[in-house]
Structures are given as structure tokens and as C-alpha cells.
Design an enzyme around this catalytic site. Structure first.
Site, PDB file in Angstrom:
ATOM      1  N   TRP A 325      49.452  16.370  33.677  1.00 25.26           N
ATOM      2  CA  TRP A 325      49.758  17.274  32.567  1.00 25.26           C
ATOM      3  C   TRP A 325      50.617  16.576  31.526  1.00 25.26           C
ATOM      4  O   TRP A 325      50.480  16.827  30.322  1.00 25.26           O
ATOM      5  CB  TRP A 325      50.489  18.504  33.108  1.00 25.26           C
ATOM      6  N   HIS A 326      51.481  15.658  31.981  1.00 26.96           N
ATOM      7  CA  HIS A 326      52.404  14.995  31.060  1.00 26.96           C
ATOM      8  C   HIS A 326      51.720  13.973  30.157  1.00 26.96           C
ATOM      9  O   HIS A 326      52.237  13.668  29.084  1.00 26.96           O
ATOM     10  CB  HIS A 326      53.533  14.308  31.843  1.00 26.96           C
ATOM     11  N   GLY A 327      50.598  13.434  30.568  1.00 28.77           N
ATOM     12  CA  GLY A 327      49.950  12.455  29.708  1.00 28.77           C
ATOM     13  C   GLY A 327      48.731  11.823  30.328  1.00 28.77           C
ATOM     14  O   GLY A 327      48.570  11.800  31.555  1.00 28.77           O
TER      15      GLY A 327
END
Length: 478
Positions: A325-327
Site C-alpha cells: 500500500w505504501h508504494g
């Protein structure tokens, strides 16, 4: 628009004045003002991406209304699937398209097949990971019949795009925030003063702690091959404080700003670096995201109430998805997997809920055992942060290899004494306020007025001295 910019310093008082003067005791007008302000706030970055928020808002509004009109299980599932596909589809295209394309090409190259392809020049819309999850929570909760769908489009659109937390959270649940748009909101000077205190503390975290850490972090990480292990440790530790000051600072400003307008947002950080184990850390770090994954992914998979193999599977799924989700980078996936490895022993030994109370809850100082546990947890977290900050897996492994080398015991080549003193001051304030919702919530409120305001002005002076102009927040890229 950045919270730490002149633009926002002008924008906020104007919106605040219009909101309370023009919209006094008129809920719908207040919501319209919030909606317009939110679209201006977001459009300040790139007005073209307002279309994504508007389209996502309309889809989930219609889905919610439609879910409220039918009890047919098949139709309800299709309606929910529509919301999921639209929101996750937007997120997948803008954030992960090139990642999957590049890895698809590399996979075929590994087997000797060369595929010619070129990625798209896709601009990642700011905050898309946050507002898609926020509006998804509405559709899911209406589907689960945990709340009734709203018929007020203005209130719903304001909920989706609420400017204080639009770009980087907290990721609010519809059950908690949406009803606040339908209730009368009257100005409360004590609530507003509390909001201003939290904004002040959030700005201090961002401008003084995070931005100054970032200066040295960038130097060390960008030339990590040139530094000894001790200096690499300094870089990793400073990044731990950079990301905490940056992200929790944003959350403080968002929560404080919301309070100025009569809204209450959830606590997003609860002094995570005072955690005594990784399980406690994840109950205190980015709480809105952790609980979102818990309620909408982990529990539906069976949570910890299934057999041990499935528990292990669920833990890895939740942490790896959180990392992804972060990258769109393998570094984030490894970061998530590493935290799953940290967490699993506690869960399997049923010690993941051993530290539910705040550390040293009945004393001023931690015990020797608690100090050791805090330092160990911080050390493990800092190692994981190296993957989060590194450009790629090769960079992360080289960086860690440099740390765990004979040069670890050398004298650091970079040792910003003034910054370490600021961090010590910061930790002291956080420690004294660790039982509160934010560190200076009740700081010096029972002291003389001159002492309390002296402290506030000291924070402002530090921001003026050590401020680095208009530095973006880390989580804007997510």
C-alpha cells in the site's frame, strides 16, 4: 497545498472565518463551505485530479443508496464489487501499473524471452491511497449494514474530501466521521484552542524534527557507499525520527485543524517509539491504517481464530499488503514481510497483547526491563525502516551490510549535535505527555500563564530558526 506553507497559513483563517460567520447554525451551508474549501485545497496541487475524487464520490454515493434499497444478496454483492473495482482500479492504475508491467517484462526475461515494452508516464495523484480507502469503508459498512446509507450528497462529498485529512489521513471510518457532517456544529473556544495547540506541536514535529533529520538522511542514504557503519546507523536512526515527525506531525495538524471546525478525528499515532514490542508498536503507529486492514482484511480472512498455518498466512498477507500500500517497490513489500517476521513470534506465543497499557503508566520513569524492551523494539523498527527509505533492495542490503561491519564501532563522520539535542528535547516532551492524545495536550496548563506561553513561543522560535521552507510531507507520495 502544504500545511507548512504560506498558502495554507492564508487559506486556513479565510476558510475558518467564512465557515463560522456565514455558516453559523446552518449545517448544509457549513458542509458546502467545507466541500468547496476541500476542492480548492486539493486542486491547488493539480485541479485535473479533482475528477477522480468526484467520480469516486458519486460511485460510492450511488452504491450506498442502491444497497439501502435492496436485500437481494446477489445484487448487494455486485454493488459492493462495483465500489471495490472502481476505487481499487483507480489506485491500481495510477500507483501500480508500471510496477506490474516492469516485473512482468523482467519475469519473461528471466526465462529467456525478451518483451519490448515502455511504461506510461503516470502522475500519482496526491492522497489517492487515503481517500480511496476512506470512501471504500463507507461502501463496505453499508453493505455489512453497520450504517444506513446517506441521502445527503453534499455531506457525503464533504466526508470523502474533507481537506484536513484528505491527503495523508487519518483514514477515517464513515461510521465515525460521516455522522458529524449531519449534526449541528457550534464554535467552542476551548476546543479551538486545543486544536491550535495540536497544530503547533504538529508543525514543530514536521519543521524542526523531520525536516532537519531529512537533510542528513538524504546526504547519508544518497552516498551510503562512502560512509562507515557508524554513520549509516546515524542515518537510519535519523530517518526513524524523520518519518515519525513528518507523518505524525501531519496527523496532528490534520486533527487540530479539524477541531477548529468542530470535527473530531481519530488518534493516528500514540507515541509508538515508546513501545515495548512490535505488536504494541503497530497498535500505536498509523492506527487508522492498521485498524482498517484489521477490520476489512485480517478479520474477514479469519484473523487469529483459525488454525496456526492460516494465522501465519493471514499475518503475512496483512503486513505485505500494508507494505505494498505504501508504494510500488519491492522494498516496501520486504519491509512489510520483515515486520510480519517480527510480529509472528509474539502472536504464536500469545504475547502480542502483553503491553496494552502505556509504558510506565504509574511512574515517571520506565524500569530497566522496559528501557531494554523499548530500545530493542526501536532497533528492530529502525532496521526495517532502511528498506522503507532505500531506493531498491540492492541499496537496502548494501546499506545494512555497511552497518553490520567492522566500521560500526568507528566514530561517525556525521554527528549533528544540535539535532540530537533537539531530538532529546522532543522525546522529553513526548514522554511527559505519553498518557495524552498528543504530547502537549495538557502541557503546562496548570502552570503560570507566562510559563505556558513562553513554551509555545519557544516552539515557534525553534521553527523560525531551524525551518526549511515548504518541505513536502513524506506520505504525499503514497
Amino acid at each position: 497545498m502544504l500545511f507548512n506553507s504560506i498558502d495554507f497559513a492564508i487559506f486556513l483563517p479565510i476558510v475558518f472565518g467564512i465557515y463560522w460567520l456565514a455558516g453559523k447554525k446552518r449545517i448544509r451551508l457549513q458542509n458546502i463551505i467545507v466541500l468547496v474549501a476541500s476542492y480548492v485545497f486539493y486542486g491547488w496541487w493539480d485541479w485535473r485530479f479533482l475528477s477522480l475524487i468526484i467520480f469516486s464520490t458519486l460511485v460510492d454515493y450511488v452504491v450506498g443508496i442502491s444497497l439501502g434499497r435492496t436485500d437481494n444478496i446477489r445484487k448487494r454483492k455486485w454493488l459492493l464489487l462495483t465500489s471495490v473495482l472502481v476505487n481499487i482500479g483507480f489506485l491500481g492504475f495510477f500507483k501500480y501499473f508500471n510496477f506490474f508491467l516492469d516485473n512482468f517484462v523482467q519475469a519473461f526475461s528471466f526465462f529467456g524471452y525478451e518483451i519490448s515494452s515502455s511504461g506510461l508516464n503516470i502522475v500519482l495523484p496526491v492522497g489517492i491511497s487515503f481517500y480511496t480507502f476512506q470512501t471504500l469503508s463507507y461502501s463496505i459498512d453499508v453493505y455489512r449494514k453497520k450504517m444506513k446509507p446517506t441521502k445527503d450528497l453534499i455531506a457525503f462529498a464533504s466526508f470523502v474530501s474533507f481537506f484536513p485529512q484528505l491527503v495523508a489521513g487519518p483514514i477515517e471510518r464513515a461510521t465515525q466521521l460521516l455522522p458529524q457532517f449531519t449534526r449541528e456544529r457550534n464554535f467552542n473556544p476551548y476546543k479551538a484552542a486545543d486544536g491550535l495547540r495540536q497544530i503547533l506541536w504538529g508543525l514543530f514535529k514536521k519543521i524542526v524534527i523531520a525536516d532537519n533529520c531529512a537533510y542528513y538522511v538524504n546526504i547519508i542514504f544518497q552516498s551510503s557507499d562512502s560512509y562507515q557503519g557508524s554513520t549509516l546507523v546515524v542515518g537510519a536512526v535519523l530517518f526513524a525520527f524523520q518519518i515519525y515527525g513528518d507523518f505524525s506531525g501531519y496527523s496532528d495538524i490534520a486533527i487540530g485543524t479539524s477541531r477548529l471546525f468542530g470535527f473530531n478525528l481519530m488518534q493516528n499515532f500514540a507515541f509508538p517509539y515508546f513501545s515495548r514490542d512490535i505488536a504494541e508498536f503497530w497498535r500505536r503507529w498509523h492506527i487508522s491504517l492498521s485498524t482498517w486492514f484489521r477490520d476489512y482484511v485480517y478479520i474477514p480472512l479469519g484473523g487469529s481464530r483459525v488454525g496456526r498455518p492460516k494465522v501465519i498466512r493471514n499475518i503475512f498477507i496483512i503486513f505485505i499488503i500494508s507494505g505494498f500500500w505504501h508504494g510500488a517497490n519491492w522494498t516496501f513489500i520486504v519491509w512489510g514481510g520483515l515486520n510480519a517476521l517480527y510480529f509472528l513470534p509474539l502472536l504464536l506465543l500469545q504475547k502480542n497483547r502483553a503491553n496494552l497499557e502505556v509504558v510506565a503508566s504509574n511512574s515517571s520513569f520506565p524500569s530497566v526491563k522496559e528501557v531494554f524492551e523499548i530500545l530493542l523494539t526501536f532497533g528492530l523498527t529502525t532496521i526495517a525502516w532502511v528498506f522503507f527509505r532505500a531506493e531498491d533492495l540492492s541499496h537496502a542490503m548494501t546499506y545494512l551490510g555497511g552497518i553490520f561491519s567492522t566500521s560500526l564501532l568507528s566514530v561517525p563522520e556525521i554527528h549533528p549535535l544540535f539535532l540530537f539535542l533537539l531530538i532529546i528535547f522532543f522525546l522529553f516532551i513526548e514522554w511527559t505527555g505519553r498518557r495524552q492524545l498528543y504530547a502537549i495536550e495538557n502541557f503546562a496548563l496548570n502552570k503560570l500563564l507566562v510559563f505556558r506561553w513562553g513554551f509555545y513561543y519557544a516552539l515557534i522560535v525553534l521553527m523560525l530558526i531551524y525551518g526549511i521552507e515548504d518541505q513536502e510531507f513524506i506520505y504525499f507520495q503514497f
